[in-house]
Design an enzyme around this catalytic site. Structure first.
Site, PDB file in Angstrom:
ATOM      1  N   ASP A   1       0.839  -1.206   0.000  1.00 23.88           N
ATOM      2  CA  ASP A   1       0.000   0.000   0.000  1.00 23.88           C
ATOM      3  C   ASP A   1       0.867   1.246   0.000  1.00 23.88           C
ATOM      4  OD1 ASP A   1       0.883  -0.351   2.598  1.00 23.88           O
ATOM      5  OD2 ASP A   1      -1.107  -0.634   3.452  1.00 23.88           O
TER       6      ASP A   1
ATOM      7  N   ASN B   1      -8.858  -0.977  12.944  1.00 24.94           N
ATOM      8  CA  ASN B   1     -10.253  -1.108  12.503  1.00 24.94           C
ATOM      9  C   ASN B   1     -10.460  -2.366  11.657  1.00 24.94           C
ATOM     10  OD1 ASN B   1      -8.788  -0.397  10.283  1.00 24.94           O
ATOM     11  ND2 ASN B   1     -10.052   1.346   9.682  1.00 24.94           N
TER      12      ASN B   1
ATOM     13  N   HIS C   1      -8.553  -3.239   9.108  1.00 30.40           N
ATOM     14  CA  HIS C   1      -8.115  -3.120   7.716  1.00 30.40           C
ATOM     15  C   HIS C   1      -6.934  -4.039   7.426  1.00 30.40           C
ATOM     16  CE1 HIS C   1      -5.239   0.564   8.593  1.00 30.40           C
ATOM     17  NE2 HIS C   1      -4.563  -0.556   8.663  1.00 30.40           N
TER      18      HIS C   1
ATOM     19  N   GLU D   1      -9.965  -0.573   3.754  1.00 29.13           N
ATOM     20  CA  GLU D   1     -10.685  -0.069   4.923  1.00 29.13           C
ATOM     21  C   GLU D   1     -12.068  -0.711   5.001  1.00 29.13           C
ATOM     22  OE1 GLU D   1      -8.960   1.533   6.932  1.00 29.13           O
ATOM     23  OE2 GLU D   1      -8.501   3.574   6.351  1.00 29.13           O
TER      24      GLU D   1
HETATM   25  C1  F6R Z   1       1.109  -1.106   6.379  1.00 25.35           C
HETATM   26  C2  F6R Z   1      -0.261  -1.581   6.307  1.00 25.35           C
HETATM   27  C3  F6R Z   1      -1.216  -1.491   7.447  1.00 25.35           C
HETATM   28  C4  F6R Z   1      -0.614  -1.973   8.772  1.00 25.35           C
HETATM   29  C5  F6R Z   1      -1.656  -1.908   9.897  1.00 25.35           C
HETATM   30  C6  F6R Z   1      -1.032  -2.252  11.243  1.00 25.35           C
HETATM   31  O1  F6R Z   1       1.752  -1.294   5.124  1.00 25.35           O
HETATM   32  O2  F6R Z   1      -0.648  -2.044   5.296  1.00 25.35           O
HETATM   33  O3  F6R Z   1      -2.360  -2.245   7.125  1.00 25.35           O
HETATM   34  O4  F6R Z   1      -0.151  -3.282   8.619  1.00 25.35           O
HETATM   35  O5  F6R Z   1      -2.225  -0.642   9.971  1.00 25.35           O
HETATM   36  O6  F6R Z   1      -0.057  -1.291  11.543  1.00 25.35           O
HETATM   37  P1  F6R Z   1       0.930  -1.463  12.783  1.00 25.35           P
HETATM   38  O7  F6R Z   1       1.749  -2.674  12.501  1.00 25.35           O
HETATM   39  O8  F6R Z   1       1.757  -0.200  12.786  1.00 25.35           O
HETATM   40  O9  F6R Z   1       0.074  -1.617  13.997  1.00 25.35           O
END
Ligand code: F6R
Length: 231
Positions: free
Chosen positions: A71, A130, A132, A137
């Protein structure tokens, strides 16, 4: 629809990182030209650092691996400190000696590139607060394609922790649910008590677009969590 879910609970974040590094290194040894969808975010960073240590001592070789970006924010250049491409390069591609990487810029080109690779062997994922996956999302249907979208307030808040004073871009592009769920294996890494409720929802609640990560149960899924995230 349920396939194989393996849940591996490690006592703390350090041992989570070691277990994740073991899992990923084993896959690369079995198939040295593995194609891997690569999450950034905080959770996988200690695992990537552990893999880099193993690469440095010759315990595993990533030189034939293809890293695929999961992403990105819209409107940031590759040199912007907030670029997720830059984060993937610094934390994964360069320290592991990877020479092939697929950048996520145009949805159609990205999905065509993955098709040319013969699909993804492994998706390394974190869990959004959330639910995702990447920036899929809620609500996201399991066939949601690679696309641009606006981030939700929950994701803007969690991403703010990465960039200090810098604003979080509000637009993003993400590998689609279709791409993630088609990976031949998925590895979900989850750390911390703040992820406890959403991890339960993802693994034990209904499979629903309201919790995109719940659809991972349709894949060959390994979850490695620490005790704080699963008690
Ligand atoms: C990052 C991504 C996000 C994270 C998620 C968890 O490339 O795609 O989906 O994996 O938001 O983030 P952390 O690991 O910082 O809690």
């Amino acid at each position: 629809m349920v396939s194989e879910v393996t849940l591996d609970i490690q006592p703390d974040a350090e041992r989570l990182a070691a277990a994740a590094a073991d899992y990923i290194a084993t896959r690369v040894r079995a198939k040295p030209d593995l194609s891997i969808l690569v999450a950034t975010g905080n959770t996988p960073m200690p695992a990537y650092a552990e893999l880099a240590r193993r690469v440095a001592v010759g315990a595993v070789d990533f030189s034939r691996v293809t890293a695929v970006q999961l992403d990105e924010y819209l409107g940031v250049s590759g040199s912007d400190p907030r670029s997720l491409w830059g984060w993937m390069e610094r934390s994964f591609v360069e320290p592991l000696g990877i020479t092939r990487a697929v950048r996520l810029e145009d949805p159609a080109q990205f999905e065509a590139e993955i098709a040319r690779l013969g699909g993804l062997d492994l998706a390394i994922l974190g869990l959004g607060p959330n639910g995702h996956l990447g920036f899929n999302e809620p609500p996201s249907q399991p066939d949601a394609p690679t696309r641009t979208l606006e981030l939700t307030p929950a994701s803007l808040a969690s991403n703010a922790a990465y960039w200090g004073e810098l604003a979080v871009p509000t637009g993003a592009i993400t590998a689609g649910m279709d791409v993630i769920l088609a990976a031949r294996a998925c590895l979900l890494l989850v750390s911390g008590a703040h992820k406890r409720a959403i991890l339960r929802a993802a693994l034990e609640g209904p499979q629903t677009p309201a919790v995109p990560a719940s659809f991972l149960r349709r894949t060959a899924l390994t979850v490695i969590a620490d005790g704080a995230a699963w008690t």
